[in-house]
Motif scaffolding. Structure first.
Motif, PDB file in Angstrom:
ATOM      1  N   LEU A 289       0.833  -1.210   0.000  1.00 25.86           N
ATOM      2  CA  LEU A 289       0.000   0.000   0.000  1.00 25.86           C
ATOM      3  C   LEU A 289       0.864   1.255   0.000  1.00 25.86           C
ATOM      4  O   LEU A 289       0.419   2.326  -0.403  1.00 25.86           O
ATOM      5  N   ARG A 290       2.085   1.096   0.477  1.00 24.32           N
ATOM      6  CA  ARG A 290       2.995   2.262   0.516  1.00 24.32           C
ATOM      7  C   ARG A 290       4.083   2.147  -0.529  1.00 24.32           C
ATOM      8  O   ARG A 290       5.120   2.812  -0.426  1.00 24.32           O
ATOM      9  N   ASP A 291       3.884   1.329  -1.542  1.00 21.26           N
ATOM     10  CA  ASP A 291       4.904   1.085  -2.562  1.00 21.26           C
ATOM     11  C   ASP A 291       5.285   2.382  -3.279  1.00 21.26           C
ATOM     12  O   ASP A 291       4.497   3.327  -3.356  1.00 21.26           O
ATOM     13  N   ASN A 292       6.480   2.400  -3.816  1.00 21.51           N
ATOM     14  CA  ASN A 292       6.929   3.567  -4.571  1.00 21.51           C
ATOM     15  C   ASN A 292       6.179   3.726  -5.883  1.00 21.51           C
ATOM     16  O   ASN A 292       6.011   4.822  -6.389  1.00 21.51           O
ATOM     17  N   GLU A 293       5.823   2.593  -6.470  1.00 20.14           N
ATOM     18  CA  GLU A 293       5.238   2.608  -7.803  1.00 20.14           C
ATOM     19  C   GLU A 293       3.719   2.771  -7.709  1.00 20.14           C
ATOM     20  O   GLU A 293       3.045   1.987  -7.046  1.00 20.14           O
ATOM     21  N   ALA A 294       3.220   3.771  -8.411  1.00 23.44           N
ATOM     22  CA  ALA A 294       1.787   4.053  -8.348  1.00 23.44           C
ATOM     23  C   ALA A 294       0.944   2.868  -8.805  1.00 23.44           C
ATOM     24  O   ALA A 294      -0.096   2.573  -8.230  1.00 23.44           O
ATOM     25  N   GLU A 295       1.418   2.156  -9.841  1.00 25.54           N
ATOM     26  CA  GLU A 295       0.649   1.015 -10.352  1.00 25.54           C
ATOM     27  C   GLU A 295       0.418  -0.026  -9.251  1.00 25.54           C
ATOM     28  O   GLU A 295      -0.638  -0.639  -9.178  1.00 25.54           O
ATOM     29  N   VAL A 296       1.432  -0.223  -8.430  1.00 27.60           N
ATOM     30  CA  VAL A 296       1.310  -1.205  -7.349  1.00 27.60           C
ATOM     31  C   VAL A 296       0.309  -0.704  -6.310  1.00 27.60           C
ATOM     32  O   VAL A 296      -0.541  -1.463  -5.836  1.00 27.60           O
ATOM     33  N   ARG A 297       0.396   0.575  -5.988  1.00 28.45           N
ATOM     34  CA  ARG A 297      -0.552   1.124  -5.014  1.00 28.45           C
ATOM     35  C   ARG A 297      -1.974   1.051  -5.552  1.00 28.45           C
ATOM     36  O   ARG A 297      -2.913   0.807  -4.804  1.00 28.45           O
ATOM     37  N   ILE A 298      -2.140   1.260  -6.862  1.00 26.66           N
ATOM     38  CA  ILE A 298      -3.479   1.159  -7.456  1.00 26.66           C
ATOM     39  C   ILE A 298      -4.036  -0.235  -7.220  1.00 26.66           C
ATOM     40  O   ILE A 298      -5.174  -0.408  -6.774  1.00 26.66           O
ATOM     41  N   ALA A 299      -3.221  -1.253  -7.517  1.00 24.02           N
ATOM     42  CA  ALA A 299      -3.684  -2.631  -7.354  1.00 24.02           C
ATOM     43  C   ALA A 299      -3.974  -2.915  -5.893  1.00 24.02           C
ATOM     44  O   ALA A 299      -5.005  -3.521  -5.562  1.00 24.02           O
ATOM     45  N   ALA A 300      -3.080  -2.470  -5.020  1.00 26.84           N
ATOM     46  CA  ALA A 300      -3.260  -2.742  -3.592  1.00 26.84           C
ATOM     47  C   ALA A 300      -4.499  -2.016  -3.064  1.00 26.84           C
ATOM     48  O   ALA A 300      -5.302  -2.592  -2.329  1.00 26.84           O
ATOM     49  N   ALA A 301      -4.656  -0.751  -3.462  1.00 24.11           N
ATOM     50  CA  ALA A 301      -5.799   0.021  -2.992  1.00 24.11           C
ATOM     51  C   ALA A 301      -7.107  -0.616  -3.450  1.00 24.11           C
ATOM     52  O   ALA A 301      -8.087  -0.645  -2.710  1.00 24.11           O
ATOM     53  N   GLY A 302      -7.092  -1.152  -4.662  1.00 27.34           N
ATOM     54  CA  GLY A 302      -8.301  -1.771  -5.208  1.00 27.34           C
ATOM     55  C   GLY A 302      -8.733  -3.010  -4.448  1.00 27.34           C
ATOM     56  O   GLY A 302      -9.859  -3.470  -4.593  1.00 27.34           O
ATOM     57  N   LYS A 303      -7.826  -3.589  -3.670  1.00 24.80           N
ATOM     58  CA  LYS A 303      -8.158  -4.824  -2.957  1.00 24.80           C
ATOM     59  C   LYS A 303      -8.348  -4.573  -1.476  1.00 24.80           C
ATOM     60  O   LYS A 303      -8.450  -5.518  -0.701  1.00 24.80           O
ATOM     61  N   VAL A 304      -8.379  -3.321  -1.056  1.00 29.08           N
ATOM     62  CA  VAL A 304      -8.341  -3.025   0.375  1.00 29.08           C
ATOM     63  C   VAL A 304      -9.561  -3.597   1.098  1.00 29.08           C
ATOM     64  O   VAL A 304      -9.452  -4.145   2.194  1.00 29.08           O
ATOM     65  N   THR A 305     -10.713  -3.529   0.463  1.00 29.41           N
ATOM     66  CA  THR A 305     -11.911  -4.043   1.108  1.00 29.41           C
ATOM     67  C   THR A 305     -11.883  -5.560   1.206  1.00 29.41           C
ATOM     68  O   THR A 305     -12.177  -6.137   2.252  1.00 29.41           O
ATOM     69  N   LYS A 306     -11.502  -6.213   0.110  1.00 26.61           N
ATOM     70  CA  LYS A 306     -11.432  -7.664   0.132  1.00 26.61           C
ATOM     71  C   LYS A 306     -10.458  -8.129   1.203  1.00 26.61           C
ATOM     72  O   LYS A 306     -10.694  -9.138   1.862  1.00 26.61           O
ATOM     73  N   PHE A 307      -9.369  -7.423   1.334  1.00 26.66           N
ATOM     74  CA  PHE A 307      -8.361  -7.820   2.315  1.00 26.66           C
ATOM     75  C   PHE A 307      -8.901  -7.624   3.733  1.00 26.66           C
ATOM     76  O   PHE A 307      -8.737  -8.488   4.589  1.00 26.66           O
ATOM     77  N   CYS A 308      -9.558  -6.507   3.959  1.00 25.89           N
ATOM     78  CA  CYS A 308     -10.085  -6.226   5.292  1.00 25.89           C
ATOM     79  C   CYS A 308     -11.141  -7.237   5.704  1.00 25.89           C
ATOM     80  O   CYS A 308     -11.291  -7.550   6.875  1.00 25.89           O
ATOM     81  N   ARG A 309     -11.868  -7.739   4.721  1.00 23.08           N
ATOM     82  CA  ARG A 309     -12.914  -8.705   5.034  1.00 23.08           C
ATOM     83  C   ARG A 309     -12.335  -9.960   5.668  1.00 23.08           C
ATOM     84  O   ARG A 309     -12.994 -10.622   6.448  1.00 23.08           O
ATOM     85  N   ILE A 310     -11.107 -10.321   5.301  1.00 17.30           N
ATOM     86  CA  ILE A 310     -10.491 -11.527   5.854  1.00 17.30           C
ATOM     87  C   ILE A 310      -9.957 -11.257   7.256  1.00 17.30           C
ATOM     88  O   ILE A 310      -9.913 -12.144   8.088  1.00 17.30           O
ATOM     89  N   LEU A 311      -9.563 -10.027   7.499  1.00 15.87           N
ATOM     90  CA  LEU A 311      -8.969  -9.700   8.790  1.00 15.87           C
ATOM     91  C   LEU A 311     -10.048  -9.428   9.824  1.00 15.87           C
ATOM     92  O   LEU A 311     -11.198  -9.186   9.495  1.00 15.87           O
ATOM     93  N   SER A 312      -9.640  -9.431  11.083  1.00 16.00           N
ATOM     94  CA  SER A 312     -10.557  -8.982  12.121  1.00 16.00           C
ATOM     95  C   SER A 312     -10.630  -7.459  12.039  1.00 16.00           C
ATOM     96  O   SER A 312      -9.670  -6.810  11.612  1.00 16.00           O
ATOM     97  N   PRO A 313     -11.769  -6.880  12.483  1.00 12.38           N
ATOM     98  CA  PRO A 313     -11.892  -5.419  12.406  1.00 12.38           C
ATOM     99  C   PRO A 313     -10.760  -4.705  13.144  1.00 12.38           C
ATOM    100  O   PRO A 313     -10.285  -3.668  12.686  1.00 12.38           O
ATOM    101  N   GLU A 314     -10.313  -5.298  14.274  1.00 18.71           N
ATOM    102  CA  GLU A 314      -9.256  -4.622  15.055  1.00 18.71           C
ATOM    103  C   GLU A 314      -7.989  -4.481  14.221  1.00 18.71           C
ATOM    104  O   GLU A 314      -7.383  -3.415  14.152  1.00 18.71           O
ATOM    105  N   LEU A 315      -7.610  -5.621  13.583  1.00 22.51           N
ATOM    106  CA  LEU A 315      -6.402  -5.596  12.755  1.00 22.51           C
ATOM    107  C   LEU A 315      -6.540  -4.582  11.637  1.00 22.51           C
ATOM    108  O   LEU A 315      -5.609  -3.824  11.334  1.00 22.51           O
ATOM    109  N   ALA A 316      -7.701  -4.589  11.018  1.00 22.23           N
ATOM    110  CA  ALA A 316      -7.934  -3.682   9.896  1.00 22.23           C
ATOM    111  C   ALA A 316      -7.790  -2.240  10.354  1.00 22.23           C
ATOM    112  O   ALA A 316      -7.146  -1.427   9.690  1.00 22.23           O
ATOM    113  N   ILE A 317      -8.385  -1.943  11.525  1.00 23.40           N
ATOM    114  CA  ILE A 317      -8.325  -0.562  12.020  1.00 23.40           C
ATOM    115  C   ILE A 317      -6.891  -0.191  12.384  1.00 23.40           C
ATOM    116  O   ILE A 317      -6.412   0.894  12.057  1.00 23.40           O
TER     117      ILE A 317
END
Lengths: 587, 510
Positions: A289-317
């Motif tokens: 999510l903090r990658d130097n390359e914008a393309e990588v951040r785009i891909a990571a940002a696009g998956k943020v919800t899917k990723f959070c769904r797997i985690l517990s809310p505490e971890l996500a927060i």
């Protein structure tokens, strides 16, 4: 020259055209190969048609592609499963052509046939075919072979299985990057058929080779293999073998590889289980999510919800949310846009309190973003956040954002927001809509751009559907009808279009009392374009209104138009009259 | 990746011993007094990776292919052949294989611009199934060609009586085809009308193909267009076998060979304001083995190395190679002659050869402080830069090439001369040859001036790097600026050179 019976004539032509000069005719014949096969009978299909097709391998790609596709479903025409092996030779040649889409289709067809073949036939003809292709002189054959192992392997005897694994391992180290790419792509499928002990040893060593390949293009395909293999391995093995690879990949030198990891990471979390996810994958994801390359951040940002769904809310927060905050002010608009398109989905994951406290400020800042795409993406997912915290908290900021988008100077932006108006209306409710958005909807009907006026007319219809005819009668229809007096004929035409869309929703009564008189009136317009559009609208009204109205009002008007000096007006009036005749006849 | 064997094979031949160049072949030799047609002038030369094929492109948009005739028969497994280590006992000989029209003159109506058909570059791609593949480009459009032997087919034994159809004239023929089209358009009408007997209809027969003559066919498989606002100066294949780049004056685009409708812009040097433009891209090439590396040269004499892993947009370079001219020797022409006209990676991927107007420079990519070697190509022209500027010759773009073993480099000059330099440690090899049937002619003339030849062996003038150039006629009149040797290529595995002198292709070996 054979004499052909009259009824066979079309089939005879079809057969002859297999070799016609015109590619279109050849293509047509190939697409009707099943008809030809049935006419020839099963035996002659096997003995003549299939060999004939095998020789026909230097045709144009389009023809070869069609042939590869047809042969995949040809088993019934050669006499059933016991004769399936006669189909292999032509497909084998197609597996070696240089056009990728033809090869892919041939492999797909071979897999389809192989899946139906008897075990004995597989051993006798399918597996040798796979081996021949894998040892092929040209890389094209070797590329194709990789996609066939998962069909060949399960029915092979043990000795042959060992050989097949060895061959696949060879393919993973082929000189040609194309072959290694294909081996990487198909590794997951092949691995799924391999027994557990070999999986851990043989397949994992092939996987290791691929993950260390020089070519970025191979390594990034190996990333996809991670998820597939991870699901096959027992959790401890997965943690031991796959996890380090993923963590390495997430720090790969090549941004393309990291991009792939960012896209796939949430799938891998499921494979490794919650504890390693927390300890290893969350930090990896945060890095992406903090990658130097914008393309990588785009891909990571696009998956943020899917990723959070797997985690517990505490971890996500605790871990993800701080990054999300950073991303919402990212320097790349595409990153913010990707984030905006998924961030609303985080609301249900985080729960009401965290959403209000943490997410809401982000929503609000994205709603004020300088790039319209970002704002639009937030608005398009409004329903998700509405379910969690209600719309009230947002409505204050929402309205200025909508108004600004509605008046954006790029018509595509205006078009996009119009498409969301029915959604917004349903979320915000009638009250809010009446006050704030009604005027905007009318304004769009007078837009300079046709596409906007067109969408606006459609929007009026969808609003009428959403809130019902009664509401529409009170709040939008009068305003719309007012505009029929606009001095510019293009705007009058928009209103006619809106009327034809509204009529079915409003029902026959309102149509007859409010809409129809206007249309009839417009038939006296000075502009022919309006007049023939009147004819078209009237035609569309015929099925809606009562028969007597058609007789009394619509037909006389159409008759009058059918004597108009303008040829187009006469034409459309004539068409409308015809269709009204048909309605009368049928009733 | 796979060249190891070939390099090893010629290593013993290399070394510091100067090569004795001999004439091998000429294609399209000009007869005395024959006027050269503009369209016939060769504008690109390229050997394929194996060295078994050679392609030339010309200003008329044609691509001509030559194939090697002296190689062993192609028996045995291709992969074995690739690895095969064999002594070379004969020099490469080529014969005309085929030619095709790659590009046609076009007119861009939107920009009111004429687009020449001239082939700027040719690059060979991975061959497959016995077919040859190559990319060719003019100023705007890149095309992907497949050249393959195709069977010439004659179809007989048709179901429909073709003789009768012919006898009745073309009308009947067209009736048949239209009726069949209708039938097809109507969809599966027959399947409803007929019940097919289990044995099939015995009266139906498949067409029989007879004649099996073969014919070479060139087919354009893909066209990569509309991606360049400026003139394309280079194309280069990636070692991954699936991508290539194309470079114009200001941008470099990355393509996938299979996708012709989109490309990615990876380098863009266009300034926000065109008045700030000081530097343009002159040439670009991928690293021979590292798929992520590419180099491009500029009109300011710098070479930039890019790592595509670092970022999707490669506007920042990872390494910069340039040599500053000493301020004392700066003149009006300094910047013009510093412009690099061509760069080539050596096969080992470690060295880059660059050509500017006056010199050839060899760079080590691990050393960005300066070139490891500089070779003066035509230093004697320095006093005449003013004339060269006035007749625009100073903007001529000479290409350069390296031998497969990386021990020698070559480039062209005026009067149809070209020069070969040894670049291995301690080598003083510097040969001047003329693109004619007697390549040493020029040297025997010059060697007749004994005082001017330096360490000349067997009548060949060899000049140490940067040494006195006076060995060559310096009175100026003898040099013909119109006959320039811009394009040449070195065989990938053997000491064989192909050079284009106007419309003629000369081949030499050593």
């Amino acid at each position: 020259m054979a004499m052909i019976d009259e009824p066979l004539y079309p089939i005879a032509v079809l057969i002859d055209e297999l070799k016609n000069e015109d590619i279109q005719l050849r293509l047509n014949s190939i697409r009707r190969l099943s008809t030809i096969a049935r006419a020839l009978g099963e035996e002659r299909t096997r003995k003549e048609l299939i060999p004939f097709l095998s020789e026909n391998n230097d045709d144009d790609d389009e023809v070869l592609l069609a042939m590869a596709e047809e042969l995949g479903v040809f088993i019934p025409y050669v006499g059933g499963v016991e004769f399936a092996n006669v189909l292999l030779p032509p497909l084998e040649t197609l597996c070696t052509v240089e056009e990728t889409c033809v090869r892919d289709k041939a492999v797909e067809s071979l897999c389809r046939i192989g899946a139906q073949m008897r075990e004995q036939d597989l051993v006798e003809s399918f597996i040798p075919l796979v081996k021949r292709l894998a040892a092929g002189e040209w890389f094209t054959a070797r590329v194709s072979s990789c996609g066939l192992f998962h069909i060949a392997y399960p029915s092979a005897p043990d000795a042959l299985k060992t050989e097949l694994r060895a061959i696949y391992s060879q393919l993973c180290q082929d000189d040609m990057p194309m072959v290694r790419r294909s081996a990487a792509t198909n590794l997951g499928k092949f691995a799924a058929t391999v027994e557990a002990p070999h999986l851990k040893v043989d397949i994992m060593s092939m996987f290791d080779d691929l993950t260390q390949d020089d070519q970025d293009s191979v390594r990034l395909l190996a990333v996809e293999g991670c998820a597939a293999l991870g699901k096959l391995l027992e959790s401890p093995d997965c943690v031991a073998h796959i996890l380090p690879v993923i963590v390495n990949f997430s720090q790969d030198k090549s941004w393309r590889v990291r991009y792939m990891v960012a896209n796939q990471l949430y799938e891998l979390c499921e494979a490794v289980g919650p504890e390693p996810t927390r300890s290893d994958l969350v930090p990896a994801y945060v890095r992406l999510l903090r990658d130097n390359e914008a393309e990588v951040r785009i891909a990571a940002a696009g998956k943020v919800t899917k990723f959070c769904r797997i985690l517990s809310p505490e971890l996500a927060i605790q871990h993800i949310l701080p990054c999300v905050k950073e991303l919402s002010t990212d320097s790349s608009q595409h990153v913010r846009s990707a984030l905006a398109s998924v961030i609303m989905g985080m609301a249900p994951v985080l729960g009401k309190d965290a959403t209000i406290e943490q997410l809401l400020p982000i929503f609000l800042s994205l709603l004020k973003d300088e790039f319209p795409d970002v704002r639009l993406n937030i608005i398009s997912k409004l329903d998700q956040v509405n379910q969690v915290i209600g719309i009230d908290l947002l409505s204050q900021s929402l309205l200025p954002a909508i108004v600004e988008l509605a008046e954006d100077r790029h018509w595509r932006v205006r078009l996009a927001i119009i498409e969301y108006i029915p959604l917004l209306a349903s979320q915000l409710g009638v009250g809010f809509f009446d006050d704030k958005l009604g005027a905007l909807c009318m304004q769009w009907l007078k837009d300079k751009v046709y596409s906007i006026r067109d969408a606006a007319a459609n929007n009026v219809k969808r609003l009428a559907e959403e809130f019902g005819p009664q509401w529409a009668m009170q709040h939008i229809v009068p305003q719309v009808l007012d505009m029929i007096n606009n001095p510019h004929y293009l705007y009058r035409m928009t209103i006619l279009h809106a009327i034809s869309l509204l009529a079915p929703v409003m029902g026959p009564e309102i149509t007859c009392s409010n809409l129809l008189p206007l249309v009839i009136n417009a038939s006296k317009d000075r502009v022919p374009n309006i007049k023939f559009n009147v004819a078209k609208v009237l035609q569309s009204l015929i099925p809606i209104v009562d028969q007597s109205v058609v007789e009394k009002t619509i037909r006389p008007c159409l008759v009058e138009l059918s004597e108009d000096p303008d040829v187009d007006v006469r034409f459309f009036a004539g068409q409308a009259l015809e269709s009204s005749d048909q309605v009368m006849m049928s009733s | 990746m796979n060249n190891g064997g070939a390099e090893a094979a010629i290593a013993p031949v290399g070394g510091s011993q100067p090569l004795e160049w001999k004439f091998s072949q000429v294609f399209g030799e000009r007869t005395a007094g024959e006027e050269v047609q503009e369209v016939d002038i060769i504008s690109a030369i390229e050997f394929d990776r194996s060295g078994d094929h050679l392609a030339t492109g010309d200003r008329g948009g044609r691509v001509v292919l030559f194939e090697r005739t002296d190689t062993r028969d192609h028996v045995g497994h291709r992969r074995d052949l690739e690895r095969m280590d064999y002594p070379i006992n004969r020099h490469p000989e080529f014969r005309y294989k085929t030619e095709f029209q790659s590009h046609e003159p076009e007119f861009d109506y939107l920009k009111s611009l004429e687009i020449e058909e001239k082939i700027n570059k040719i690059r060979w791609c991975q061959s497959a199934n016995g077919a040859l593949f190559l990319l060719s480009t003019n100023d705007k459009t890149i095309k992907f060609w497949k050249v393959q032997e195709k069977k010439v087919k004659k179809v007989c034994d048709m179901n429909m009586d073709s003789t009768k159809a012919m006898g009745n004239g073309p009308i009947v023929g067209s009736n048949i085809s239209t009726s069949s089209k209708q039938y097809i358009a109507n969809g599966g009408c027959t399947s409803n009308e007929f019940s097919f007997p289990t044995g099939g209809f015995s009266s139906l027969q498949l067409p029989v193909v007879t004649s099996h003559e073969t014919n070479l066919m060139a087919r354009c498989r893909r066209i990569y267009a509309h991606a360049h606002d400026y003139h394309i100066n280079s194309i280069s294949n990636n070692s991954d076998g699936e991508t290539f780049i194309s470079a114009d004056d200001l941008r470099i685009n990355l393509w996938n060979l299979e996708i012709s409708n989109q490309s990615f812009n990876i380098v863009d040097v266009k300034p926000a304001n065109m008045e700030d433009l000081t530097e343009v891209i002159t040439s670009a090439e991928f690293h021979p083995t590292h798929c992520n590396m590419l180099a491009y040269s500029s009109s300011k004499g710098s070479i930039r190395l890019i790592d595509m892993r670092q970022s999707a947009l490669c506007d920042t370079h990872s390494k910069l190679f340039e040599e500053q001219e000493a301020p004392s020797s700066r003149s009006f022409f300094t910047e013009i002659i510093a412009s690099i006209s061509d760069i080539k990676f050596a096969k080992d991927g470690r060295h880059i050869l660059s050509r500017d107007y006056m010199t050839l420079k060899l760079w080590d990519i691990n050393m960005d402080s300066g070139p490891v070697a500089t070779f003066q190509v035509h230093e004697y022209l320095r006093p005449k830069l003013c004339d060269l500027y006035e007749n625009d010759s100073i903007f001529d773009k000479f290409e350069c090439c390296l031998s497969g073993d990386g021990l020698r480099v070559a480039t062209g000059s005026y009067s149809n001369l070209f020069r070969v330099f040894g670049c291995s440690e301690g080598s003083t090899e510097a040969t001047t040859l003329e693109a004619s049937k007697n390549p040493m002619r020029r040297q025997s003339q010059t060697s007749s001036r004994p005082s001017r030849s330096l360490g000349s062996l067997s009548g060949v003038v060899r000049r140490v790097k940067g040494a006195d150039n006076s060995g060559v006629d310096a009175n100026g009149n003898a040099f013909d600026f119109t006959t320039k040797l811009l394009h040449l290529a070195w065989h990938p595995t053997e000491n064989s050179l192909a050079c284009a002198a106007s419309n003629s292709l000369y081949m030499y070996y050593a």
